[in-house]
Design a protein around this motif. Structure first.
Motif: not given
Length: 121
Positions: A43-52, A59-65
Protein backbone atom coordinates in the motif's frame (compact mmCIF):
# COMPACT_ATOMS: atom_id res chain seq x y z
CA UNK A 1 19.52 18.83 9.26
CA UNK A 2 17.27 16.74 11.48
CA UNK A 3 17.69 13.07 12.32
CA UNK A 4 14.65 11.15 13.53
CA UNK A 5 14.51 7.84 15.36
CA UNK A 6 11.22 6.06 16.07
CA UNK A 7 10.65 3.57 18.86
CA UNK A 8 7.79 1.85 20.65
CA UNK A 9 6.42 -0.40 17.95
CA UNK A 10 5.53 -4.01 18.60
CA UNK A 11 2.86 -6.68 18.57
CA UNK A 12 -0.46 -5.97 20.28
CA UNK A 13 -3.89 -7.55 20.28
CA UNK A 14 -6.85 -5.82 18.72
CA UNK A 15 -8.31 -3.31 21.15
CA UNK A 16 -4.97 -2.73 22.77
CA UNK A 17 -2.74 0.32 22.93
CA UNK A 18 0.77 1.36 21.97
CA UNK A 19 2.75 4.55 22.33
CA UNK A 20 5.26 5.45 19.66
CA UNK A 21 8.06 7.92 20.21
CA UNK A 22 10.12 9.91 17.74
CA UNK A 23 13.37 11.37 19.03
CA UNK A 24 14.87 14.22 17.01
CA UNK A 25 18.39 15.57 16.88
CA UNK A 26 19.26 19.23 16.51
CA UNK A 27 18.42 22.44 18.30
CA UNK A 28 15.60 23.59 16.03
CA UNK A 29 13.03 20.90 16.78
CA UNK A 30 10.29 23.36 17.71
CA UNK A 31 10.60 25.12 14.35
CA UNK A 32 9.37 22.05 12.51
CA UNK A 33 5.88 20.71 12.15
CA UNK A 34 5.89 16.97 12.72
CA UNK A 35 3.88 14.14 11.35
CA UNK A 36 3.26 10.42 11.52
CA UNK A 37 2.68 8.30 8.46
CA UNK A 38 2.27 4.57 8.00
CA UNK A 39 2.76 2.08 5.23
CA UNK A 40 1.26 -1.38 5.06
CA UNK A 41 2.64 -4.04 2.68
CA UNK A 42 1.58 -3.33 -0.89
CA UNK A 43 0.00 0.00 0.00
CA UNK A 44 0.89 3.65 -0.32
CA UNK A 45 2.33 5.51 2.64
CA UNK A 46 -0.59 7.27 4.30
CA UNK A 47 -1.01 10.19 6.66
CA UNK A 48 -1.80 9.39 10.28
CA UNK A 49 -1.39 12.58 12.30
CA UNK A 50 0.34 15.95 12.32
CA UNK A 51 1.22 18.57 14.89
CA UNK A 52 2.42 22.15 14.62
CA UNK A 53 5.77 23.30 15.94
CA UNK A 54 4.21 24.75 19.07
CA UNK A 55 2.04 21.68 19.61
CA UNK A 56 -1.13 23.74 19.73
CA UNK A 57 -2.57 22.46 16.45
CA UNK A 58 -3.13 18.83 15.57
CA UNK A 59 -5.06 17.02 12.87
CA UNK A 60 -5.94 13.49 11.90
CA UNK A 61 -7.63 11.60 9.12
CA UNK A 62 -11.02 10.08 9.90
CA UNK A 63 -9.49 6.60 10.02
CA UNK A 64 -7.69 7.32 13.30
CA UNK A 65 -9.56 10.30 14.74
CA UNK A 66 -10.68 9.62 18.28
CA UNK A 67 -8.30 6.67 18.66
CA UNK A 68 -4.85 8.21 18.08
CA UNK A 69 -3.33 11.24 19.78
CA UNK A 70 -0.23 13.07 18.60
CA UNK A 71 1.79 15.20 21.00
CA UNK A 72 5.26 16.64 21.36
CA UNK A 73 7.65 17.73 24.08
CA UNK A 74 9.90 20.39 22.60
CA UNK A 75 12.11 20.45 25.69
CA UNK A 76 12.91 16.78 25.04
CA UNK A 77 13.00 17.00 21.23
CA UNK A 78 10.48 14.18 21.14
CA UNK A 79 7.13 13.54 19.50
CA UNK A 80 4.66 10.86 20.47
CA UNK A 81 1.76 8.94 19.00
CA UNK A 82 -0.62 7.37 21.49
CA UNK A 83 -2.64 4.67 19.75
CA UNK A 84 -5.71 3.21 21.42
CA UNK A 85 -8.41 0.78 20.32
CA UNK A 86 -6.03 -0.65 17.78
CA UNK A 87 -7.41 -2.62 14.86
CA UNK A 88 -5.75 -5.20 12.59
CA UNK A 89 -5.93 -2.65 9.76
CA UNK A 90 -3.60 -0.38 11.76
CA UNK A 91 -0.82 -2.88 11.10
CA UNK A 92 1.97 -1.08 9.24
CA UNK A 93 5.40 0.42 9.50
CA UNK A 94 5.00 3.80 11.18
CA UNK A 95 7.27 6.69 10.20
CA UNK A 96 7.79 10.05 11.81
CA UNK A 97 8.61 13.07 9.71
CA UNK A 98 9.64 16.70 10.13
CA UNK A 99 9.07 19.66 7.83
CA UNK A 100 6.53 22.28 6.91
CA UNK A 101 3.66 19.99 7.88
CA UNK A 102 0.33 18.96 6.42
CA UNK A 103 -1.16 15.66 5.36
CA UNK A 104 0.98 15.15 2.26
CA UNK A 105 4.34 13.41 2.24
CA UNK A 106 5.61 16.33 0.18
CA UNK A 107 5.31 18.56 3.24
CA UNK A 108 8.10 16.76 5.05
CA UNK A 109 11.83 16.88 4.41
CA UNK A 110 13.14 14.51 7.06
CA UNK A 111 12.05 10.96 7.82
CA UNK A 112 12.82 8.30 10.38
CA UNK A 113 13.59 4.69 9.58
CA UNK A 114 10.21 3.43 10.74
CA UNK A 115 8.93 1.14 13.48
CA UNK A 116 6.71 -1.89 12.93
CA UNK A 117 3.28 -2.04 14.53
CA UNK A 118 1.41 -5.32 14.27
CA UNK A 119 -2.14 -5.73 15.56
CA UNK A 120 -3.40 -9.29 15.85
CA UNK A 121 -7.09 -10.17 15.65
Amino acid sequence: QVQLVESGGGLVQAGGSLRLSCAASGRTFSSYAMGWFRQAPGKEREFVAAISGSGRTTYYPDSVKGRFTISRDNAKNTMYLEMNSLKPEDTAVYYCAAGAGGSSRNGYDYWGQGTQVTVSS
